[in-house]
Design an enzyme around this catalytic site. Structure first.
Site, PDB file in Angstrom:
ATOM      1  N   GLU A   1       6.121   1.567  11.265  1.00 24.10           N
ATOM      2  CA  GLU A   1       4.958   0.725  11.549  1.00 24.10           C
ATOM      3  C   GLU A   1       5.116  -0.682  10.968  1.00 24.10           C
ATOM      4  O   GLU A   1       4.222  -1.195  10.295  1.00 24.10           O
ATOM      5  CB  GLU A   1       3.680   1.415  11.040  1.00 24.10           C
ATOM      6  CG  GLU A   1       3.420   2.734  11.769  1.00 24.10           C
ATOM      7  CD  GLU A   1       2.165   3.454  11.280  1.00 24.10           C
ATOM      8  OE1 GLU A   1       1.617   3.066  10.237  1.00 24.10           O
ATOM      9  OE2 GLU A   1       1.744   4.416  11.958  1.00 24.10           O
TER      10      GLU A   1
ATOM     11  N   GLU B   1       5.658  11.030  15.865  1.00 25.02           N
ATOM     12  CA  GLU B   1       4.438  11.715  15.446  1.00 25.02           C
ATOM     13  C   GLU B   1       3.736  12.166  16.727  1.00 25.02           C
ATOM     14  O   GLU B   1       3.697  11.430  17.711  1.00 25.02           O
ATOM     15  CB  GLU B   1       3.510  10.793  14.642  1.00 25.02           C
ATOM     16  CG  GLU B   1       4.096  10.311  13.321  1.00 25.02           C
ATOM     17  CD  GLU B   1       3.140   9.392  12.566  1.00 25.02           C
ATOM     18  OE1 GLU B   1       1.916   9.451  12.844  1.00 25.02           O
ATOM     19  OE2 GLU B   1       3.613   8.621  11.712  1.00 25.02           O
TER      20      GLU B   1
END
Length: 627
Positions: free
Chosen positions: A32, A99
C-alpha cells in the site's frame, strides 16, 4: 530519487536476513505504498540478488508507470467477476489476490466462488485470506472479569473499533466456525458421490491418494447404518479415478446419504491417524428398490446401485387417529383444542397461539412471532445493509392483528369476531385451522398471515405468508420465532452441521444428525452479531435435561433454523459479549431462508445477489410439536 538509497538499503537488509528461510517464496516490495521508479529499482535488485524467487508488488494496480515491478498481477479484494474481466483482457501474468475474502466477524460468504475459479482459470493462482487471527487485547471489564477489548475500549480517539477482528481464528487462537468452509474450499481433492460410485479428482501437485485411507459411511435419515475404511486407490496428482459402490446396502426406507472421506493413514506431527483431509457427500431418496440381505462389508468397494440422486420425499406421515379426535372449546375470547396428551390455546385478544401444553407442561413462554430481521453482521454494517433493510426490523418488532379467521367445513375462511361471541361452544373435529393477519410497521404498509392447523397427533402445521409490497427492500430473514424458557437448551437437529452455516457459506458443512447446546451456538465475535444458523434442516428439537421440549419438522422442503439464548435484537444491541443480558430464554427459529453473510470485503461489498432474500411473495410451512 532522494529516497532510493534508503529503500534499497531496507531491501538488502531484508534479503540478507531472510534469504535462507525455506518459507520465503516471494520477495515483496512493500504494501500500500502506491508505485514509482524507486520501487521498480528495488524489484530489479531482488531479481539480480536472488534469481530463484519471484517478486511481488500489489500497488502497481494504482500506478501502471512501472508495471514490471511485479512478476504477477496482484490485487486486493477484487470480485470474481472483476478477476474474470481483467484476465479476459490481460494474459501476460498470473493473477493472485494478495488479500481477499475479508474474514471480519461472521463472514467468508461466497469464498467458494474464488476457489472454484482456480479450477476454471489457469492464470488465477488463488489468494490470501485477510486475516489469520483476530487482533484484540485482554483487559478487565468494569467488574474485574477478563474480556477482549478493541478500538475505543481504552478511551482512544480516533479508533477503528473492532476492525481488527477479521481473523479465521479468534484472538485466543480458538477456531471460528468459518474454518469449516475454509478447510473444505482449500481441500486438494474433490469427491463426487453418487449411489453408483465415488469419483475422486486429485488436485494435488505431488501427492498420490494412496497416501490416505478412504472412509465410507451410509446414513439413513441422518443415522449411520453402515461404514467401512480401506486404502484409497492410487490416483496420481492431476488425475481422476473412481471407486465403485456396487454393494451399497440401500434400505428403501427414507433419505440416504453417503459420505466419502480421505483420511490420514498414520499419525503425523500435526494430526492423528484418521484426521479427515477431504470429503464429499451424495444424498438421495430410494423408492421401490429390492434390498438384499445386509452383509458385512470387507472393503471400500463393497457397495450396490439403484437410486435417484438428490430427490427427496419428506417422511412426515402423521399418526392415524379415529375421526374427530380433537375437542374444541370456543369461548368469547379464547379457542382451546384438546387431544391425547396435549392442550392448545389461541387468543382472540392477542390474535395468536398463546399456549401449547404437552402432558401438562407449558412449552410456549411467549406467543410465536414472525421475524424478518437478523442481528447485522460486520459486512452488513460495512455495506450499510442494516440501514437499507431497516424497515424489516420495525416489522419484526411491531405488528397488529387486523383479522382473525377460522376454516369452515366447506374449506372457506370465515372472519370471526371472537369478542362478540358470548358464551361457549364445544364440538369435536378431525382438525382445526386458525389464521391471523397482521399489519407490519413498514412504509409502505405491508402484512403477513400466520396460519395454524392442529392435527390429531398434536402437531401444528405452521404457515407464514407474505404478499410482496412494492417499494420495500430485500428481506434479511423470513422466519418464525418461538420463545421458550432457558431450561430448554439442549439442541438436536437433522441438517447441515456440525458448525453454523449460511446460504453462501455451507459447502464445508455435512448433512447429518448433530447435538449441541443453545449457549454453544453463539460464536464469540468481538462484536456480537448473527450466529448459529443451520441450512438444510429436516427437523430440529430443543429439549430440557429430561427430554421434554419441542420439535420443528419440514413440510415439503428443508428449512433453516437456529436455537440461541439471545434474540436478534439483544445480539444487535450488544457491543461486547459482556453487554449481553443474563440468559432467560431459548429463541427457537425456523426460517425459509436468511440473507447470506457476504465477505468480498467489509467496506461496501454487498452480499452476492444469488444469496439475498428478494422482496417477493413468500410461503413458508413447517410442523411444530411438543415432545
Amino acid at each position: 530519487e532522494e529516497w532510493q538509497d534508503i529503500i534499497l538499503d531496507r531491501a538488502k537488509s531484508m534479503l540478507e536476513r531472510d534469504k535462507n528461510h525455506a518459507a520465503i517464496l516471494i520477495w515483496s516490495c512493500g504494501n500500500e505504498s502506491c508505485g514509482g521508479k524507486d520501487l521498480y529499482v528495488m524489484s530489479e535488485y531482488f531479481r539480480q540478488a536472488d534469481p530463484t524467487r519471484l517478486v511481488h508488488y500489489e500497488n502497481i494496480f494504482w500506478d501502471r508507470r512501472y508495471n514490471g515491478t511485479s512478476d504477477m498481477e496482484s490485487q486486493m479484494y477484487p470480485t470474481v467477476a472483476d478477476i474474470k474481466k481483467f484476465l479476459a483482457e490481460h494474459r501476460d501474468k498470473p493473477f493472485i489476490c494478495c488479500e481477499y475474502t475479508h474474514a471480519m466477524g461472521n463472514s467468508i460468504g461466497g469464498m467458494h466462488k474464488y476457489t472454484d475459479l482456480t479450477d476454471e482459470e489457469p492464470l488465477y493462482q488463488g489468494g490470501f485470506i485477510w486475516d489469520f487471527v483476530d487482533q484484540a487485547i485482554w483487559h478487565k471489564d468494569r467488574y474485574g472479569k477478563d474480556a477482549l477489548a478493541y478500538g475505543g475500549d481504552f478511551g482512544d480517539r480516533p479508533n477503528d473499533g473492532n476492525f481488527s477482528g477479521d481473523g479465521i481464528l479468534f484472538a485466543d487462537r480458538k477456531l471460528t466456525t468459518k474454518m469449516q468452509d475454509v478447510k473444505f474450499n482449500y481441500q486438494n481433492f474433490d469427491l463426487d458421490v453418487t449411489a453408483e460410485q465415488v469419483t475422486i479428482h486429485n488436485k494435488s501437485l505431488f501427492t498420490d491418494t494412496a497416501s490416505y485411507e478412504l472412509h465410507l459411511e451410509l446414513m439413513l435419515d441422518g443415522k449411520t447404518i453402515w461404514e467401512t475404511t480401506a486404502d484409497a486407490p492410487h490416483i496420481l496428482p492431476g488425475e481422476s479415478g473412481t471407486v465403485s459402490l456396487e454393494d451399497l446396502p440401500l434400505t428403501n426406507a427414507g433419505e440416504e446419504t453417503v459420505t466419502a472421506s480421505l483420511c490420514l493413514k498414520e499419525d503425523t506431527l500435526w494430526a492423528k491417524r484418521g484426521f479427515e483431509i477431504a470429503f464429499g457427500q451424495g444424498t438421495w431418496h430410494v423408492d421401490e428398490v429390492e434390498v438384499p440381505e445386509p452383509q458385512e462389508a470387507v472393503c471400500a468397494t463393497d457397495f450396490v446401485k439403484s437410486a435417484r440422486r438428490f430427490h427427496y420425499t419428506p417422511n412426515m406421515e402423521l399418526e392415524t387417529k379415529p375421526e374427530k379426535p380433537l375437542h374444541i372449546v370456543h369461548g368469547d375470547i379464547d379457542l382451546g383444542v384438546r387431544g391425547t396428551g396435549f392442550e392448545i390455546m389461541f387468543s382472540g385478544a392477542s390474535g395468536n397461539l398463546t399456549s401449547y401444553k404437552c402432558n401438562g407442561v407449558e412449552l410456549i413462554e411467549e406467543a410465536p412471532k414472525p421475524s424478518f430481521w437478523r442481528a447485522p453482521v460486520d459486512n452488513d454494517y460495512g455495506s450499510r445493509r442494516d440501514f437499507m433493510t431497516a424497515q424489516w426490523k420495525l416489522a419484526s418488532l411491531y405488528r397488529r392483528c387486523v383479522k382473525k379467521e377460522l376454516l369452515d367445513d366447506a374449506g372457506n375462511w370465515q372472519e370471526f369476531d371472537w369478542f362478540g361471541q358470548l358464551g361457549q361452544k364445544e364440538y369435536e373435529a378431525s382438525s382445526i385451522s386458525v389464521r391471523f393477519t397482521y399489519e407490519l410497521a413498514t412504509q409502505p404498509l405491508s402484512s403477513c398471515r400466520m396460519t395454524y392447523t392442529v392435527v390429531p397427533d398434536g402437531s401444528i402445521k405452521v404457515e407464514l405468508d407474505y404478499d410482496a409490497v412494492e417499494g420495500l427492500p430485500e428481506i434479511p430473514d423470513f422466519a418464525m420465532i418461538f420463545t421458550m424458557p432457558a431450561d430448554y437448551g439442549q439442541v438436536r437437529f437433522y441438517g447441515y452441521g456440525p458448525l453454523d452455516n449460511y446460504a453462501d457459506r455451507q459447502r464445508g458443512a455435512k448433512l447429518g444428525i448433530f447435538e449441541t447446546q443453545a449457549k454453544d451456538e453463539v460464536e464469540p465475535y468481538l462484536l456480537p452479531q448473527e450466529t448459529g444458523n443451520h441450512c438444510g434442516v429436516r427437523w430440529i428439537e430443543v429439549t430440557d435435561h429430561r427430554g421434554r421440549g419441542v420439535r420443528l419438522a419440514m413440510d415439503e422442503e428443508p428449512f433453516e433454523a437456529s436455537a440461541l439464548p439471545y434474540s436478534a435484537h439483544e445480539l444487535e444491541n450488544a457491543r461486547h459479549a459482556y453487554d449481553l443480558p443474563e440468559v432467560h430464554h431459548t429463541f427457537l427459529r425456523a426460517s425459509l431462508g436468511q440473507c447470506g453473510v457476504g465477505g468480498d470485503n467489509t467496506w461496501g461489498a454487498p452480499v452476492l445477489p444469488e444469496y439475498t432474500v428478494k422482496n417477493t411473495a413468500k410461503h413458508f410451512a413447517f410442523y411444530f410439536k411438543g415432545i
